[in-house]
Write a protein that holds these residues in place. Sequence first.
Motif, PDB file in Angstrom:
ATOM      1  N   LYS A  46     -53.843 -75.031  76.246  1.00  0.00           N
ATOM      2  CA  LYS A  46     -54.268 -75.812  77.414  1.00  0.00           C
ATOM      3  C   LYS A  46     -54.816 -74.938  78.547  1.00  0.00           C
ATOM      4  O   LYS A  46     -54.999 -75.415  79.672  1.00  0.00           O
ATOM      5  N   GLU A  47     -54.965 -73.646  78.271  1.00  0.00           N
ATOM      6  CA  GLU A  47     -55.573 -72.722  79.225  1.00  0.00           C
ATOM      7  C   GLU A  47     -54.902 -72.701  80.591  1.00  0.00           C
ATOM      8  O   GLU A  47     -55.548 -72.661  81.628  1.00  0.00           O
ATOM      9  N   MET A  48     -53.591 -72.765  80.597  1.00  0.00           N
ATOM     10  CA  MET A  48     -52.884 -72.716  81.876  1.00  0.00           C
ATOM     11  C   MET A  48     -52.234 -71.335  82.047  1.00  0.00           C
ATOM     12  O   MET A  48     -51.936 -70.655  81.073  1.00  0.00           O
ATOM     13  N   HIS A  49     -52.008 -70.964  83.298  1.00  0.00           N
ATOM     14  CA  HIS A  49     -51.233 -69.760  83.559  1.00  0.00           C
ATOM     15  C   HIS A  49     -49.791 -70.188  83.757  1.00  0.00           C
ATOM     16  O   HIS A  49     -49.491 -70.922  84.678  1.00  0.00           O
ATOM     17  N   VAL A  50     -48.959 -69.761  82.849  1.00  0.00           N
ATOM     18  CA  VAL A  50     -47.597 -70.273  82.833  1.00  0.00           C
ATOM     19  C   VAL A  50     -46.612 -69.196  83.265  1.00  0.00           C
ATOM     20  O   VAL A  50     -46.658 -68.063  82.783  1.00  0.00           O
ATOM     21  N   LEU A  51     -45.746 -69.568  84.200  1.00  0.00           N
ATOM     22  CA  LEU A  51     -44.656 -68.689  84.598  1.00  0.00           C
ATOM     23  C   LEU A  51     -43.386 -69.242  83.972  1.00  0.00           C
ATOM     24  O   LEU A  51     -43.033 -70.397  84.190  1.00  0.00           O
ATOM     25  N   VAL A  52     -42.719 -68.411  83.165  1.00  0.00           N
ATOM     26  CA  VAL A  52     -41.490 -68.869  82.514  1.00  0.00           C
ATOM     27  C   VAL A  52     -40.309 -68.221  83.222  1.00  0.00           C
ATOM     28  O   VAL A  52     -40.250 -67.000  83.348  1.00  0.00           O
ATOM     29  N   ILE A  53     -39.396 -69.048  83.705  1.00  0.00           N
ATOM     30  CA  ILE A  53     -38.195 -68.509  84.329  1.00  0.00           C
ATOM     31  C   ILE A  53     -37.010 -68.814  83.419  1.00  0.00           C
ATOM     32  O   ILE A  53     -36.778 -69.964  83.063  1.00  0.00           O
ATOM     33  N   GLN A  74     -43.329 -63.850  82.332  1.00  0.00           N
ATOM     34  CA  GLN A  74     -41.902 -64.164  82.253  1.00  0.00           C
ATOM     35  C   GLN A  74     -41.108 -63.551  83.383  1.00  0.00           C
ATOM     36  O   GLN A  74     -41.304 -62.395  83.728  1.00  0.00           O
ATOM     37  N   MET A  75     -40.193 -64.351  83.948  1.00  0.00           N
ATOM     38  CA  MET A  75     -39.219 -63.815  84.888  1.00  0.00           C
ATOM     39  C   MET A  75     -37.823 -64.215  84.429  1.00  0.00           C
ATOM     40  O   MET A  75     -37.280 -65.228  84.840  1.00  0.00           O
ATOM     41  N   PRO A  76     -37.249 -63.432  83.528  1.00  0.00           N
ATOM     42  CA  PRO A  76     -35.879 -63.715  83.125  1.00  0.00           C
ATOM     43  C   PRO A  76     -34.922 -63.269  84.235  1.00  0.00           C
ATOM     44  O   PRO A  76     -35.195 -62.282  84.922  1.00  0.00           O
ATOM     45  N   ILE A  77     -33.854 -64.014  84.392  1.00  0.00           N
ATOM     46  CA  ILE A  77     -32.859 -63.627  85.387  1.00  0.00           C
ATOM     47  C   ILE A  77     -31.571 -63.311  84.651  1.00  0.00           C
ATOM     48  O   ILE A  77     -31.193 -64.017  83.719  1.00  0.00           O
ATOM     49  N   LEU A  78     -30.914 -62.227  85.043  1.00  0.00           N
ATOM     50  CA  LEU A  78     -29.618 -61.965  84.440  1.00  0.00           C
ATOM     51  C   LEU A  78     -28.666 -61.451  85.497  1.00  0.00           C
ATOM     52  O   LEU A  78     -29.071 -60.836  86.473  1.00  0.00           O
TER      53      LEU A  78
END
Lengths: 580, 461
Positions: free
Chosen positions: B239-246, B300-304
């Motif tokens: 879908k040609e989106m810029h996706v930020l995954v948290i 990606q922005m994983p949080i730990l």
Amino acid sequence: MQKGKIYRISGPVVVAEGIKANMYDVVFVGNEELMGEVTQIKGDKVIIQVYEDTTGLKPGEPVITYNEPLMVELGPGILKSIYDGIQRPLSVLQEMQGDFIKRGAKVNALPRDIKWDFKPLVKVGDYVKGGDIIGEVKETETITHRILVPPGVEGKIKEIKKGKFTVEEVIGVLDNGYELKLMHKWPIRKPRPYIKKLPPEVPLLTGMRILDALFPLAKGGTAAIPGPFGSGKTVTQQSLAKYSDAQVIVYVGCGERGNEMTEVLVEFPELIDPNTSKPLMERTVLIANTSNMPVAAREASVYTGITIAEYYRDQGYDVALMADSTSRWAEAMREISSRLEEMPGEEGYPARLASKLAEFYERAGRVVTLSDEIGSVTVIGAVSPPGGDFSEPVTQNTLRIVKVFWALDAKLASRKHFPAINWLQSYSLYKETLLDWFKEQAGENWDDLINKAMTLLQEEEKLQEIVQLVGSDALPESEQVKLEIAKMVREFFLQQNAFDEVDAYSSVDKTKKLLEIILWFNEQAENLLKKGARAKDIISIKSKNKIIEIRYDKDYAKKIKEVKEAIEEEIKEVEKKLNI
Amino acid sequence: MSFKEYKTIRGIEGPLIFVEKTHAVSYGELVKIRLENGEVKLGQVLDTSKDLVVVQSFEDTTGISLQSSVRFLGDTFKVRVSDEMLGRIFNGRGEVIDGGLDIVRGEKVDILGSAINPYSRTPPADFIQTGISTIDVMHTLVRGQKLPIFSGSGLPHNDLALQIARQAKVKRQEESFAVVFAAMGITHEEAHKFIKEFERTGALERAVIFLNLASDPASERLITPRLALTTAEYLAYEKEMHVLVILTDMTNYAESLREIGAARQEIPGRRGYPGYMYTDFATIYERAGMIKGKKGSVTQMPILTMPGDDITHPIPDLTGYITEGQIVLGRELHRKGIYPPIDVLRGLSRLMNNGIGKGKTREDHKEVYEQLYTAYAEGNDLRGLVAIVGREALSQRDRRFLDFAEAFENKFVKQGLYDDRNIEESLELAWELFSMIPEHELVKLKPETKKKYYKGFKGEE
């Protein structure tokens, strides 16, 4: 061909029954014929590590083997390629499967359609044996690929051709009927033969001052770079791949980041090799098994790399192999060994970890090849110790084997001192054997300069402890000056900017002259002190800070002269002011 | 396809169910477990052989007995992806929980995903503005990067994640931006807060939310991030989106991994975590990037949360070896009342150099970053000395750097929850702080840069 059936599947480990196989035979598992290798044989069951994702496999599916070990294809077309851990070209995989790696692909490592211009160097009637050079092919702009008789083959040349051939076409025939081709295969776990190993007397120049001057590596030597994350392992490895004076570079990205491999892929064709003035890619082969690619192929990737390195060594080249990171390789062994339910050694690693590491590093060396040429394989392994703790098994077992230890230090990295190589922890056991070379090339005073610099750095460490307690003002004048000079050694000499076009590579001459001018200033400072100047007079000499500019100047010799003159001028002023 | 039901469970251990005498079951196949009371639970094949199949239940095993029956579905775990997912909320197994209709349109995709061919990637180089000065200037995030937040219990990482989700934008506004949010093992209260916040700020419209709560089964937690990433990949590459995954909180994920490893009686690695945790993490984190010829991207922005604030603990340690840098939250800053408590001295963005400078952010960005870092590091070091000898004993110069560190924390690091600073504002803020230091002490800035931006020395001579 042998045929059997899958009995059990557990992650990358598949157990097969009804098949007769030898250890390390390649097997094809399941209906999709996924590639794997035999790692254990227990009674009528054969245990296989599979190089691809096993999801969807079922007990009862076929398993076949040709009773051959895992081999790589050796011939023209290797350089400039990027392979996965089992020598499948990633560019071909992309054409076949798109942007994501799917399983079950069977592709040739070397392109079958390219016709190489073969020039024979032997004639009919010549007697040739394994390792002999029978001709050559211009593989890339910088590398002439020498075509070798496969080790173990010998005979009289009955027929030899000249002209354009693919890697599979026959270029010559021996009297015993053996058909010579541009390509031959070799098992990855078997070191290629040579006549004898030579002592490490020639340095592998890296263009990094701290390495070449303080902790030099020999051609055919072994080095380890351990360091916690963020301390610059990969940047250091990449700098070595870019600027070391090997003729062929094998870069194994073993279980590391995908974006990093891509960066190498994008950057190398554009970067110019300072030794040949051609793009770096012309001498490079990349093996990329990123952290999310199948773990068994990661285990194989370092062997694939070193076999390719040995092959170019056998052609008489100096090859450097960078493995980033051997810890990921060790982890792959751990993962597979745990799936095999083997008795673990330290921290869950297989008990054979030490011998596996030793076997791998022992494949390095400067040798007389079967064709009486001299070639070398230098191995530089990055180690990623968990939590930056050097006492863990991979680091410790590596240090027992390698002769050079470049310790990366998180503290230096956080102070933005790059390369963050700790000068007190690191060592090189080649220093003595390489000294003659450096003396000959760089001048008799080489070790004198290096020792002076090292002494200064060691004294600084001790003085710093005192400063921490009482402040630097409490030190005697001469010691205050010493601290300042040591700081100059650190900031102007040891630090190097890998991202600056000029500073990234420092020739032996530049390295030496830079150190010389710092130590020259030291002498001047000592003189001034003797004449009665105070430490603050010396520290406030501003033009000494111009020494750093030498690093960034293409015409460093001219710059050194300028800086020296400026410093001399300022010293005169100081002397005038103080009436001395 | 045989849909035989087996009543041959031999044993149950933690989330694992051992089944005998089955047909040839494939590795990774989905399994339905029917309890005697008719309840159905979902699981997956972990180990298969002619004699024994090991099934891992995604749900609580309460109520499963030797009398329960097992059915193998002949397929792996898949999720139906479509752009209808935007604005919707799902549980950790991918079922709709916002009361709306199920997703019916779209293709079913395997959640394990495949590795991106390194040959197909393009190096990430496009700046993402988060509106947070410390991140934008000091740890610049670029599209396709994986940049985790290392936090500790009780620190406001969730607020920070929400703020980033709300404010993140790329410079060219015409491109579409989406957020995929996966929560693993968070409390009901936190989940409520997330949803409310997303709804209130209107961010929900461009977000897909997956919630696995603390009370949900551990094995489901292993599915959740993969659902999120499969969705993200679809939105990015189709879908040609810029996706930020948290992804929050990866520590809970790792705990589940350990729990299941222990139940399988695997040989543990460090601190009881499985030896394959690095590889497992990599199959999550490496699903970020940009692909040649495709418009979208997955960032990606994983949080730990670092157990005991220990950065050498296996979870942050292995993460740091895979991700391209890290943002570290500091307890001391938090205690001082500074939000966001980002400790810039411990953080790093490896891809920053590709995404900053002329045409991307501003020409002075790199120098400003280096100068801020050095000056703050120096001021921060001096604090230790002040504790021993007192402020009065410091030189004029040292006092300036000490004050600089203070001001840096209070003006630059500190900003409001809804304070959205653009990159120019953040850089200007830095130059204001530089005025506390005389020009010749600002050694990391080039003369021409200072000429253009330096506002003159405003401290005491």
